[in-house]
Design a protein around this motif. Structure first.
Motif, mmCIF file in Angstrom:
data_model
loop_
_atom_site.group_PDB
_atom_site.id
_atom_site.type_symbol
_atom_site.label_atom_id
_atom_site.label_comp_id
_atom_site.label_asym_id
_atom_site.label_seq_id
_atom_site.Cartn_x
_atom_site.Cartn_y
_atom_site.Cartn_z
ATOM 1 N N GLU A 2 0.817 -1.206 0.000
ATOM 2 C CA GLU A 2 0.000 0.000 0.000
ATOM 3 C C GLU A 2 0.859 1.267 0.000
ATOM 4 O O GLU A 2 0.440 2.300 -0.509
ATOM 5 C CB GLU A 2 -0.944 0.008 1.190
ATOM 6 C CG GLU A 2 -2.042 -1.044 1.078
ATOM 7 C CD GLU A 2 -3.018 -0.994 2.224
ATOM 8 O OE1 GLU A 2 -3.075 0.019 2.926
ATOM 9 O OE2 GLU A 2 -3.727 -1.989 2.414
ATOM 10 N N VAL A 3 2.054 1.168 0.600
ATOM 11 C CA VAL A 3 2.943 2.326 0.694
ATOM 12 C C VAL A 3 4.351 1.909 0.285
ATOM 13 O O VAL A 3 4.839 0.863 0.722
ATOM 14 C CB VAL A 3 2.976 2.884 2.133
ATOM 15 C CG1 VAL A 3 3.985 4.014 2.258
ATOM 16 C CG2 VAL A 3 1.596 3.361 2.554
ATOM 17 N N ASP A 5 8.144 3.232 0.648
ATOM 18 C CA ASP A 5 8.910 4.169 1.463
ATOM 19 C C ASP A 5 9.903 5.008 0.652
ATOM 20 O O ASP A 5 10.228 4.684 -0.490
ATOM 21 C CB ASP A 5 9.671 3.425 2.560
ATOM 22 C CG ASP A 5 8.745 2.876 3.628
ATOM 23 O OD1 ASP A 5 7.691 3.492 3.877
ATOM 24 O OD2 ASP A 5 9.067 1.835 4.216
ATOM 25 N N ASP A 6 10.424 6.048 1.296
ATOM 26 C CA ASP A 6 11.406 6.961 0.691
ATOM 27 C C ASP A 6 12.544 6.208 0.016
ATOM 28 O O ASP A 6 13.138 5.314 0.620
ATOM 29 C CB ASP A 6 12.024 7.877 1.750
ATOM 30 C CG ASP A 6 11.070 8.923 2.276
ATOM 31 O OD1 ASP A 6 9.953 9.041 1.751
ATOM 32 O OD2 ASP A 6 11.452 9.635 3.216
ATOM 33 N N LEU A 25 -1.429 -0.199 -4.008
ATOM 34 C CA LEU A 25 -0.591 0.955 -3.691
ATOM 35 C C LEU A 25 -1.399 2.249 -3.648
ATOM 36 O O LEU A 25 -2.133 2.567 -4.577
ATOM 37 C CB LEU A 25 0.509 1.071 -4.740
ATOM 38 C CG LEU A 25 1.581 2.119 -4.520
ATOM 39 C CD1 LEU A 25 2.410 1.779 -3.292
ATOM 40 C CD2 LEU A 25 2.474 2.203 -5.746
ATOM 41 N N THR A 26 -1.250 3.002 -2.553
ATOM 42 C CA THR A 26 -1.926 4.292 -2.422
ATOM 43 C C THR A 26 -0.925 5.437 -2.350
ATOM 44 O O THR A 26 -1.226 6.545 -2.766
ATOM 45 C CB THR A 26 -2.802 4.360 -1.157
ATOM 46 O OG1 THR A 26 -1.986 4.169 -0.003
ATOM 47 C CG2 THR A 26 -3.919 3.339 -1.202
ATOM 48 N N THR A 27 0.283 5.151 -1.821
ATOM 49 C CA THR A 27 1.249 6.215 -1.574
ATOM 50 C C THR A 27 2.654 5.823 -2.020
ATOM 51 O O THR A 27 3.142 4.752 -1.668
ATOM 52 C CB THR A 27 1.296 6.560 -0.069
ATOM 53 O OG1 THR A 27 -0.016 6.920 0.356
ATOM 54 C CG2 THR A 27 2.255 7.695 0.209
ATOM 55 N N VAL A 28 3.283 6.718 -2.765
ATOM 56 C CA VAL A 28 4.686 6.581 -3.140
ATOM 57 C C VAL A 28 5.410 7.731 -2.453
ATOM 58 O O VAL A 28 5.098 8.895 -2.696
ATOM 59 C CB VAL A 28 4.867 6.665 -4.676
ATOM 60 C CG1 VAL A 28 6.328 6.733 -5.036
ATOM 61 C CG2 VAL A 28 4.202 5.476 -5.344
ATOM 62 N N ALA A 29 6.340 7.411 -1.587
ATOM 63 C CA ALA A 29 7.038 8.425 -0.791
ATOM 64 C C ALA A 29 8.087 9.182 -1.610
ATOM 65 O O ALA A 29 8.250 8.963 -2.803
ATOM 66 C CB ALA A 29 7.677 7.773 0.434
ATOM 67 N N THR A 49 -1.171 9.407 -3.850
ATOM 68 C CA THR A 49 -0.140 10.373 -3.482
ATOM 69 C C THR A 49 1.223 9.999 -4.057
ATOM 70 O O THR A 49 1.660 8.859 -3.927
ATOM 71 C CB THR A 49 -0.009 10.456 -1.941
ATOM 72 O OG1 THR A 49 -1.277 10.775 -1.381
ATOM 73 C CG2 THR A 49 1.012 11.486 -1.523
#
Length: 75
Positions: A2-3, A5-6, A25-29, A49
């Protein structure tokens, strides 16, 4: 997934294509593909995001598939 990381795929030299379209996946840092050699990436419809500098210094990136995403925030 889902995420992401940096810097998860930062500085990858041998990865040419990345297909995340079948993930949740909802967020790409931040700095996701920074300084990588990826040429093509496909994101899932669930993406909302993209972090700061997600594709910075990725000179080979030619195809970025975002058309069916729910993208709301970039950087």
């Amino acid at each position: 997934i889902e995420v992401i990381d940096d810097g998860c795929f930062a500085d990858t030299l041998h990865l040419k294509s990345l297909d995340l379209s079948h993930t949740a996946l909802t967020t790409v840092a931040n700095s996701f593909l920074k300084a990588s050699r990826v040429e093509r990436i496909r994101f899932p419809a669930t993406l909302q995001t993209l972090g700061d500098h997600a594709f910075a210094f990725a000179p080979d990136l030619k195809v970025l598939e975002l058309s069916h995403t729910q993208l709301q925030t970039v950087g």
